[in-house]
Design an enzyme around this catalytic site. Structure first.
Site, PDB file in Angstrom:
ATOM      1  N   ARG A 121      59.770  79.137  25.785  1.00 49.61           N
ATOM      2  CA  ARG A 121      58.885  78.492  26.951  1.00 49.61           C
ATOM      3  C   ARG A 121      57.280  78.681  26.625  1.00 49.61           C
ATOM      4  NH1 ARG A 121      63.613  79.395  29.752  1.00 49.61           N
ATOM      5  NH2 ARG A 121      64.702  77.340  30.099  1.00 49.61           N
ATOM      6  N   LYS A 143      46.345  70.789  19.711  1.00 46.98           N
ATOM      7  CA  LYS A 143      47.343  69.782  19.330  1.00 46.98           C
ATOM      8  C   LYS A 143      48.612  70.217  18.236  1.00 46.98           C
ATOM      9  CE  LYS A 143      45.372  65.210  20.156  1.00 46.98           C
ATOM     10  NZ  LYS A 143      45.155  63.799  19.722  1.00 46.98           N
ATOM     11  N   GLU A 185      37.971  64.057   7.437  1.00 47.69           N
ATOM     12  CA  GLU A 185      37.626  64.469   8.943  1.00 47.69           C
ATOM     13  C   GLU A 185      36.297  64.998   9.129  1.00 47.69           C
ATOM     14  OE1 GLU A 185      39.766  63.918  11.331  1.00 47.69           O
ATOM     15  OE2 GLU A 185      41.758  63.919  10.769  1.00 47.69           O
ATOM     16  N   LYS A 227      33.877  69.166  17.572  1.00 45.98           N
ATOM     17  CA  LYS A 227      35.227  69.163  18.327  1.00 45.98           C
ATOM     18  C   LYS A 227      35.369  69.869  19.452  1.00 45.98           C
ATOM     19  CE  LYS A 227      40.095  68.666  17.405  1.00 45.98           C
ATOM     20  NZ  LYS A 227      41.192  68.786  16.286  1.00 45.98           N
ATOM     21  N   ARG A 241      38.463  62.432  24.587  1.00 44.11           N
ATOM     22  CA  ARG A 241      39.026  63.089  23.207  1.00 44.11           C
ATOM     23  C   ARG A 241      39.840  62.148  22.374  1.00 44.11           C
ATOM     24  NH1 ARG A 241      42.631  68.526  22.711  1.00 44.11           N
ATOM     25  NH2 ARG A 241      43.131  68.238  20.532  1.00 44.11           N
ATOM     26  N   ASN A 245      40.278  60.048  17.344  1.00 45.33           N
ATOM     27  CA  ASN A 245      41.368  59.415  16.444  1.00 45.33           C
ATOM     28  C   ASN A 245      40.652  58.129  15.911  1.00 45.33           C
ATOM     29  OD1 ASN A 245      43.797  60.901  17.318  1.00 45.33           O
ATOM     30  ND2 ASN A 245      43.220  60.115  19.625  1.00 45.33           N
ATOM     31  N   HIS A 248      42.796  56.855  13.041  1.00 47.21           N
ATOM     32  CA  HIS A 248      44.014  57.633  12.902  1.00 47.21           C
ATOM     33  C   HIS A 248      45.031  56.374  13.248  1.00 47.21           C
ATOM     34  CE1 HIS A 248      41.748  60.942  12.705  1.00 47.21           C
ATOM     35  NE2 HIS A 248      42.704  61.703  12.848  1.00 47.21           N
ATOM     36  N   HIS A 252      47.515  56.498  10.570  1.00 47.27           N
ATOM     37  CA  HIS A 252      49.148  57.109  10.679  1.00 47.27           C
ATOM     38  C   HIS A 252      50.036  55.855  10.288  1.00 47.27           C
ATOM     39  CE1 HIS A 252      47.986  60.378  13.998  1.00 47.27           C
ATOM     40  NE2 HIS A 252      47.762  60.506  12.702  1.00 47.27           N
ATOM     41  N   HIS A 265      46.831  63.163   4.444  1.00 47.82           N
ATOM     42  CA  HIS A 265      46.516  62.826   5.826  1.00 47.82           C
ATOM     43  C   HIS A 265      44.868  62.220   5.645  1.00 47.82           C
ATOM     44  CE1 HIS A 265      45.778  62.430  10.306  1.00 47.82           C
ATOM     45  NE2 HIS A 265      44.741  63.431  10.004  1.00 47.82           N
TER      46      HIS A 265
END
Length: 363
Positions: A121, A143, A185, A227, A241, A245, A248, A252, A265
């Site tokens: 956990r 992330k 990026e 960032k 935030r 993206n 993206h 993606h 990527h």
């Protein structure tokens, strides 16, 4: 050496940027007092840097430094690899107070971070990113996750690292294609809200591709600072935030549609940002000169500016419908009003999106 901080209250953590940091036990020692660390890496990075990191850790703990080397590639960022990590951690009898260290690029950082978020956990982990893309993006912000055949990064958790160690020397062994992918990026930060940085990149892109140490150090630090500021304002992507993206949703879709690993990527995100720019221009939000500057910079960085021909508009629509930014069935996109001014919106003309998909997939 430069140190930045991701400000998240009692979960704040430092980003150390410099040369040879994988040897820097002074940064690791405070976290390892009475604790044990294991390493997750891959078959490409392991032979290059695993022994260095092991030798740094050995004096700091009273047990051997165990490591797991996974197969290398985006196609292995999946449940099967995650299970390998869980099995390794259980076999090592890693305890809740112990540490996991992710040594590698974005795939290793994401999947090892997700394992850390979910094993017992949640246990602490450290990011030691070895690619430009992971150094400026995926290692910072918490992330973590894995891919699913139907969608990229759709399974994961927010789990902040305790420490990020960026050793710029690891870029010396990075293939040129991977370096270019990382530059996508870097350029993204200039497009979102840092137009001065974008202008700096236009002047220094050749130096970055030539791996000039000073240029790389500046670009990495500036990207991480940009960032870190956004993450501190919106840790769990409830608002601002989401700007990170940019490109993206389209990118993606390229990665998912082409098969994970076919395009890197950063390559997919570069094409995705140009698709976002094309749509922004069709909406009348951004001028032609700005789109041309973007295209020129991505091209100079060695990146694609159009999506692969193998994906149809219909395929793009199907994959984009599963994007994480979809809310109540409505697709939200990050679009541009100018270089340095991005916005997240679902309020765009669907016909313009269709025109972008038709025009660029036929290019």
């Amino acid at each position: 050496m430069e140190t930045l901080t991701v400000e998240l209250g009692d979960r704040s953590y430092p980003i150390h940027i410099g040369r040879g940091l994988r040897h820097a036990s002074e940064y690791l020692a405070p976290l390892l007092q009475g604790r044990r660390a294991v390493i997750i890496t891959n078959e490409t990075v392991g032979p290059l840097y695993l022994d260095d990191l092991r030798n740094t850790l050995m004096p700091l703990q009273d047990q051997p430094v165990a490591a797991l080397q996974l197969a290398d590639g985006e196609q292995y960022k999946n449940l099967s690899s995650l299970e390998q990590i869980y099995t390794f951690l259980l076999e090592q009898r890693l305890e809740r107070n112990d540490l996991l260290i992710a040594l590698g690029g974005g795939v290793i950082g994401d999947i090892a971070g997700f394992a850390a978020a979910s094993y017992q956990r949640g246990i602490d982990f450290i990011q030691v990113p070895t690619t430009l893309l992971s150094q400026v993006d995926s290692s910072v912000g918490g992330k973590t996750g894995i891919n699913h055949p139907l969608g990229k990064n759709m399974i994961g958790a927010f789990h902040q690292p305790r420490l990020v160690l960026i050793d710029t020397d690891t870029l010396n062994t990075l293939p040129d294609r991977e370096l270019s992918a990382g530059l996508a990026e870097v350029i993204k930060y200039g497009l979102i809200d840092d137009p001065e940085f974008f202008a700096w990149l236009e002047k220094h892109i050749d130096a970055l591709r030539a791996r000039d140490p000073q240029a790389l150090a500046f670009a990495i630090a500036r990207s991480c600072a940009d960032k870190a500021r956004v993450v501190a304002e919106d840790e769990r992507e409830a608002g601002r935030r989401a700007l990170l993206n940019l490109g993206h949703t389209f990118g993606h879709a390229i990665e998912t549609g082409m098969g994970y690993g076919a395009w890197l990527h950063g390559e997919a995100i570069a094409a995705g940002m140009m698709m976002a720019a094309d749509l922004s221009q069709r909406l009348g939000w951004i001028d032609t000169d700005s789109v041309s500057r973007m295209r020129d910079l991505f091209s100079a960085a060695g990146l694609p500016v159009t999506p692969p021909a193998g994906l149809s508009p219909a395929r793009f629509r199907d994959i984009m419908a599963v994007d994480k930014k979809v809310q109540r069935g409505r697709l939200r996109l990050v679009l541009l009003h100018s270089i340095g001014a991005a916005t997240v919106t679902a309020d765009f003309d669907a016909q313009c999106l269709e025109q972008t998909l038709e025009a660029l997939t036929a290019a």
